[in-house]
Design a protein around this motif. Structure first.
Motif, PDB file in Angstrom:
ATOM      1  N   TYR A   1      -3.374   7.502  -3.301  1.00 14.10           N
ATOM      2  CA  TYR A   1      -4.832   7.659  -3.154  1.00 14.10           C
ATOM      3  C   TYR A   1      -5.277   7.595  -1.691  1.00 14.10           C
ATOM      4  O   TYR A   1      -6.474   7.618  -1.409  1.00 14.10           O
ATOM      5  CB  TYR A   1      -5.576   6.559  -3.935  1.00 14.10           C
ATOM      6  N   SER A   2      -4.327   7.452  -0.758  1.00 10.28           N
ATOM      7  CA  SER A   2      -4.643   7.285   0.683  1.00 10.28           C
ATOM      8  C   SER A   2      -5.656   6.170   0.902  1.00 10.28           C
ATOM      9  O   SER A   2      -6.575   6.297   1.715  1.00 10.28           O
ATOM     10  CB  SER A   2      -5.213   8.574   1.292  1.00 10.28           C
ATOM     11  N   LYS A   3      -5.507   5.088   0.176  1.00 10.96           N
ATOM     12  CA  LYS A   3      -6.515   4.033   0.199  1.00 10.96           C
ATOM     13  C   LYS A   3      -6.438   3.173   1.470  1.00 10.96           C
ATOM     14  O   LYS A   3      -7.403   2.543   1.885  1.00 10.96           O
ATOM     15  CB  LYS A   3      -6.329   3.156  -1.067  1.00 10.96           C
ATOM     16  N   ARG A   4      -5.276   3.133   2.064  1.00 10.45           N
ATOM     17  CA  ARG A   4      -5.024   2.341   3.275  1.00 10.45           C
ATOM     18  C   ARG A   4      -5.308   0.850   3.081  1.00 10.45           C
ATOM     19  O   ARG A   4      -5.835   0.166   3.961  1.00 10.45           O
ATOM     20  CB  ARG A   4      -5.790   2.921   4.468  1.00 10.45           C
ATOM     21  N   THR A   5      -5.022   0.383   1.849  1.00 13.12           N
ATOM     22  CA  THR A   5      -5.016  -1.066   1.595  1.00 13.12           C
ATOM     23  C   THR A   5      -3.660  -1.350   0.933  1.00 13.12           C
ATOM     24  O   THR A   5      -2.808  -0.470   0.878  1.00 13.12           O
ATOM     25  CB  THR A   5      -6.144  -1.476   0.628  1.00 13.12           C
ATOM     26  N   SER A   6      -3.468  -2.540   0.414  1.00 17.32           N
ATOM     27  CA  SER A   6      -2.221  -2.836  -0.296  1.00 17.32           C
ATOM     28  C   SER A   6      -2.541  -3.817  -1.414  1.00 17.32           C
ATOM     29  O   SER A   6      -3.631  -4.411  -1.447  1.00 17.32           O
ATOM     30  CB  SER A   6      -1.206  -3.456   0.668  1.00 17.32           C
ATOM     31  N   VAL A   7      -1.567  -3.998  -2.300  1.00 16.66           N
ATOM     32  CA  VAL A   7      -1.767  -4.932  -3.408  1.00 16.66           C
ATOM     33  C   VAL A   7      -2.015  -6.334  -2.842  1.00 16.66           C
ATOM     34  O   VAL A   7      -2.897  -7.062  -3.315  1.00 16.66           O
ATOM     35  CB  VAL A   7      -0.518  -4.916  -4.327  1.00 16.66           C
ATOM     36  N   GLU A   8      -1.302  -6.668  -1.778  1.00 13.91           N
ATOM     37  CA  GLU A   8      -1.464  -7.986  -1.174  1.00 13.91           C
ATOM     38  C   GLU A   8      -2.878  -8.154  -0.580  1.00 13.91           C
ATOM     39  O   GLU A   8      -3.534  -9.185  -0.792  1.00 13.91           O
ATOM     40  CB  GLU A   8      -0.373  -8.155  -0.085  1.00 13.91           C
ATOM     41  N   ILE A   9      -3.350  -7.139   0.121  1.00 16.43           N
ATOM     42  CA  ILE A   9      -4.712  -7.214   0.697  1.00 16.43           C
ATOM     43  C   ILE A   9      -5.726  -7.374  -0.436  1.00 16.43           C
ATOM     44  O   ILE A   9      -6.655  -8.183  -0.355  1.00 16.43           O
ATOM     45  CB  ILE A   9      -5.012  -5.955   1.547  1.00 16.43           C
ATOM     46  N   ASN A  10      -5.526  -6.608  -1.510  1.00 19.24           N
ATOM     47  CA  ASN A  10      -6.455  -6.722  -2.646  1.00 19.24           C
ATOM     48  C   ASN A  10      -6.475  -8.146  -3.193  1.00 19.24           C
ATOM     49  O   ASN A  10      -7.540  -8.707  -3.471  1.00 19.24           O
ATOM     50  CB  ASN A  10      -6.046  -5.744  -3.759  1.00 19.24           C
ATOM     51  N   ARG A  11      -5.280  -8.742  -3.349  1.00 17.97           N
ATOM     52  CA  ARG A  11      -5.215 -10.107  -3.903  1.00 17.97           C
ATOM     53  C   ARG A  11      -5.952 -11.082  -2.997  1.00 17.97           C
ATOM     54  O   ARG A  11      -6.699 -11.944  -3.457  1.00 17.97           O
ATOM     55  CB  ARG A  11      -3.756 -10.556  -4.025  1.00 17.97           C
ATOM     56  N   ARG A  12      -5.740 -10.900  -1.662  1.00 19.43           N
ATOM     57  CA  ARG A  12      -6.402 -11.837  -0.734  1.00 19.43           C
ATOM     58  C   ARG A  12      -7.917 -11.669  -0.773  1.00 19.43           C
ATOM     59  O   ARG A  12      -8.663 -12.638  -0.733  1.00 19.43           O
ATOM     60  CB  ARG A  12      -5.857 -11.643   0.687  1.00 19.43           C
ATOM     61  N   ALA A  13      -8.361 -10.422  -0.890  1.00 18.78           N
ATOM     62  CA  ALA A  13      -9.816 -10.180  -0.951  1.00 18.78           C
ATOM     63  C   ALA A  13     -10.414 -10.867  -2.179  1.00 18.78           C
ATOM     64  O   ALA A  13     -11.474 -11.502  -2.109  1.00 18.78           O
ATOM     65  CB  ALA A  13     -10.092  -8.685  -0.992  1.00 18.78           C
ATOM     66  N   VAL A  14      -9.709 -10.770  -3.313  1.00 23.36           N
ATOM     67  CA  VAL A  14     -10.191 -11.411  -4.546  1.00 23.36           C
ATOM     68  C   VAL A  14     -10.317 -12.918  -4.316  1.00 23.36           C
ATOM     69  O   VAL A  14     -11.331 -13.538  -4.664  1.00 23.36           O
ATOM     70  CB  VAL A  14      -9.214 -11.114  -5.715  1.00 23.36           C
ATOM     71  N   GLN A  15      -9.306 -13.507  -3.699  1.00 23.73           N
ATOM     72  CA  GLN A  15      -9.331 -14.956  -3.448  1.00 23.73           C
ATOM     73  C   GLN A  15     -10.482 -15.344  -2.527  1.00 23.73           C
ATOM     74  O   GLN A  15     -11.169 -16.335  -2.756  1.00 23.73           O
ATOM     75  CB  GLN A  15      -7.991 -15.432  -2.832  1.00 23.73           C
ATOM     76  N   ILE A  16     -10.678 -14.546  -1.481  1.00 25.49           N
ATOM     77  CA  ILE A  16     -11.756 -14.865  -0.521  1.00 25.49           C
ATOM     78  C   ILE A  16     -13.118 -14.845  -1.227  1.00 25.49           C
ATOM     79  O   ILE A  16     -13.920 -15.762  -1.093  1.00 25.49           O
ATOM     80  CB  ILE A  16     -11.732 -13.880   0.671  1.00 25.49           C
ATOM     81  N   LEU A  17     -13.358 -13.794  -2.005  1.00 26.04           N
ATOM     82  CA  LEU A  17     -14.653 -13.717  -2.688  1.00 26.04           C
ATOM     83  C   LEU A  17     -14.826 -14.905  -3.620  1.00 26.04           C
ATOM     84  O   LEU A  17     -15.900 -15.518  -3.695  1.00 26.04           O
ATOM     85  CB  LEU A  17     -14.787 -12.397  -3.458  1.00 26.04           C
ATOM     86  N   LYS A  18     -13.747 -15.262  -4.322  1.00 22.98           N
ATOM     87  CA  LYS A  18     -13.847 -16.410  -5.248  1.00 22.98           C
ATOM     88  C   LYS A  18     -14.161 -17.680  -4.469  1.00 22.98           C
ATOM     89  O   LYS A  18     -14.990 -18.491  -4.883  1.00 22.98           O
ATOM     90  CB  LYS A  18     -12.561 -16.577  -6.039  1.00 22.98           C
ATOM     91  N   SER A  19     -13.469 -17.853  -3.323  1.00 26.01           N
ATOM     92  CA  SER A  19     -13.686 -19.098  -2.579  1.00 26.01           C
ATOM     93  C   SER A  19     -15.108 -19.149  -2.016  1.00 26.01           C
ATOM     94  O   SER A  19     -15.654 -20.219  -1.784  1.00 26.01           O
ATOM     95  CB  SER A  19     -12.654 -19.244  -1.460  1.00 26.01           C
TER      96      SER A  19
END
Ligand code: B12
Ligand code: SF4
Length: 474
Positions: free
Chosen positions: A323-341
């Motif tokens: 999808y040429s998203k220029r993110t990664s599964v790891e970045i996505n996981r960290r973003a989820v954690q940050i929003l939750k925190s």
């Protein structure tokens, strides 16, 4: 002169259910277009997407208002409805000028070369209405430059096949005429609560745009084709001035990517704080922006950012690359954690690829469990007209792609038989609704809202399970 601006209705059941049950946003595009209409002209907005009997309402509006000009808006989802409405308008008011603008007109103007449509407006519409009204009154041809096209123009095809026109400077775009719509009819389900209860689950919501375009080039997205990769930004002062004038407490930012320029959004939040403006916001943001700048989201949380929609898209690295998203599964996981925190509600948007196997669906189900509680939604990967993705897949469409383009009906062949594909798809959404923070955190909401949410959710899920039947309709 009299101008009627019309937002078309949608025929597809799933899109209608989405609007009835979860969110129905005001027709900001038409409010901005109306903002450019000279003061001495009479302009009205008719939002047919709200109506149970849209054809009848449209006809009666034409007969009672007798507009000189009828302007339609629309995404690709409603392109064929625009043509039907324009045909009808010409039967009732043959001398009225019909014009169409919006995303579909911008990226696929040739599709609107239809005998009932006089003028096709590409790109930003806020600036053109004044000129169109002047030309109408003076009897000059209505088409001009590369932005306002007509199939009567001998150069139509050349113009229609060229790239969309440049967008004008953002400070020349008029403010929306929010007074032209019935504001109490627009809402968005709001699941974030700082306490254990919510006074309403369906607050009235205003839409607002602070920037246009995006510098990224995700392969499934039309925005970079639409705007040639440009990112146009309103100044923080201008943005805050508009926010302060909005009567609703809840605001949905419709920017493609609001948080790309960190100093700008930091300044907007700073001004909101300085001026004591306290509202609640929803915005989209990329996961990598959240990971790189958690401090900005912390700041925005303090001025009222409740919910962030994030295109997580996939749990597979290879799909994100596709999808040429220029993110990664790891970045996505960290973003989820940050929003939750930060106690910001995550609205996770995933793409279901038509190639999905039962195993792929199961992996997404596991991901739902991993990120619960969150709002989670799914769309089916669908090439948009005007993109390379569309061109490359033109020969593979399994149905009329315009009629079924709602990112829910697959227009590409699915790996699984359609009935099975949608059984999995319906199940995913049903699990996602159960992962909803209100349910998980046992937030109290008014009883009538609870009933409305359950009924709406059930109808929505049912329409997803049975999507495959839509393909049989003539
Ligand atoms: C907010 C949003 C939504 C909201 C609904 C907004 C609404 N009021 O209906 C929600 C979240 C519900 C939604 C749903 C969907 N969306 Co949506 N959405 C957006 C988003 C982010 C912003 C739209 C917006 O409000 N823009 C602000 C207005 C002011 O800009 P505008 O529409 O371009 O209008 C300007 C010009 O086009 C022109 N213009 C427009 N109309 C007219 C009319 C005339 C007469 C004239 C002269 C000019 C003119 O002037 C306007 C003023 O500036 C866009 C991205 C984007 N950049 O558009 C995607 C986008 C429009 N959505 C898209 C899609 C695919 C969908 C869905 C089909 C799929 C999905 N599930 O996401 C559904 C369909 C819903 C439906 N009801 O049919 C695609 C459409 C692609 C296409 N080919 O049409 C976009 C472009 C996203 C993308 N990246 O691909 N969406
Ligand atoms: S999906 Fe979002 S980040 Fe990607 S190109 Fe579209 S607007 Fe930009």
């Amino acid at each position: 002169m009299k101008i009627l601006l019309v937002k078309p209705y949608t025929e597809l059941r799933v899109a209608r259910r989405l609007q009835e049950s979860f969110l129905h946003l005001e027709p900001l595009e038409l409010e901005i277009v109306a903002g450019g209409v000279p003061e001495d002209d009479d302009v009205r907005i008719l939002d047919l997407s709200l109506e149970k009997k849209p054809k009848e309402i449209f006809e009666s509006a034409l007969r009672s208002f007798l507009p000189d000009m009828i302007g339609f808006s629309g995404y690709s989802t409603t392109a064929h409805i625009v043509k039907l409405l324009a045909e009808n308008a010409k039967k009732i008011l043959p001398r009225a000028v019909t014009l169409v603008g919006g995303i579909h007109a911008t990226i696929a103007p040739e599709d609107y070369a239809h005998s009932s449509l006089d003028v096709i407006v590409r790109g930003e519409g806020g600036g053109v209405m004044g000129e169109l009204a002047r030309r109408y009154k003076s009897g000059e041809p209505l088409w001009f430059g590369g932005q306002v096209l007509s199939r009567r123009d001998p150069c139509f095809l050349t113009k229609a096949r060229s790239a969309p026109p440049e967008y004008p400077p953002v400070n020349s775009i008029p403010l929306p005429r929010r007074d032209l719509v019935d504001r109490k009819r627009y809402f968005c389900v709001w699941t974030h609560s700082e306490t254990r209860s919510l006074p309403t689950l369906f607050p009235r919501v205003a839409s607002m745009r602070t920037s246009l375009g995006c510098v990224f080039t995700c392969s499934f997205c039309v925005i970079h084709h639409l705007m040639g990769g440009k990112y146009l930004q309103r100044s923080p002062e201008d943005v805050v001035r508009e926010i302060s004038g909005i009567q609703e407490e809840h605001i949905y930012f419709v920017d493609d990517e609001m948080f790309l320029n960190i100093p700008r959004v930091t300044r907007i939040a700073g001004l909101l704080k300085e001026q004591g403006i306290r509202k609640r916001y929803i915005s989209w943001a990329r996961s990598d922006t959240i990971v790189k700048h958690p401090e900005v989201f912390e700041l925005w949380k303090s001025v009222g950012l409740d919910v962030v929609y994030v295109g997580l898209e996939s749990v597979d690295e290879s799909r994100l690359a596709e999808y040429s998203k220029r993110t990664s599964v790891e970045i996505n996981r960290r973003a989820v954690q940050i929003l939750k925190s930060l106690n910001i509600m995550l609205h996770a948007a995933y793409i279901v690829h038509p190639d999905f196997t039962a195993g792929d669906f199961r992996r997404l189900e596991e991901e739902i469990r991993a990120i619960t509680p969150a709002e989670i939604t799914f769309t089916v990967l669908s090439p948009s007209p005007g993109t390379r993705f569309w061109q490359d897949n033109k020969q593979r469409f399994i149905c009329d792609p315009y009629r079924y383009y709602d990112c829910m009906h697959t227009i590409l062949p699915a790996f699984l038989p359609l009935r099975r594909f949608y059984r999995h798809f319906g199940r995913l959404t049903s699990l996602a609704l159960r992962a909803n923070p209100l349910r998980v955190n046992r937030i109290r909401v008014p009883f009538t809202d609870f009933v409305r949410a359950v009924a709406g959710g059930t109808r929505y899920i049912f329409s997803l399970y049975t999507i495959y039947k839509d393909y049989r309709k003539p």
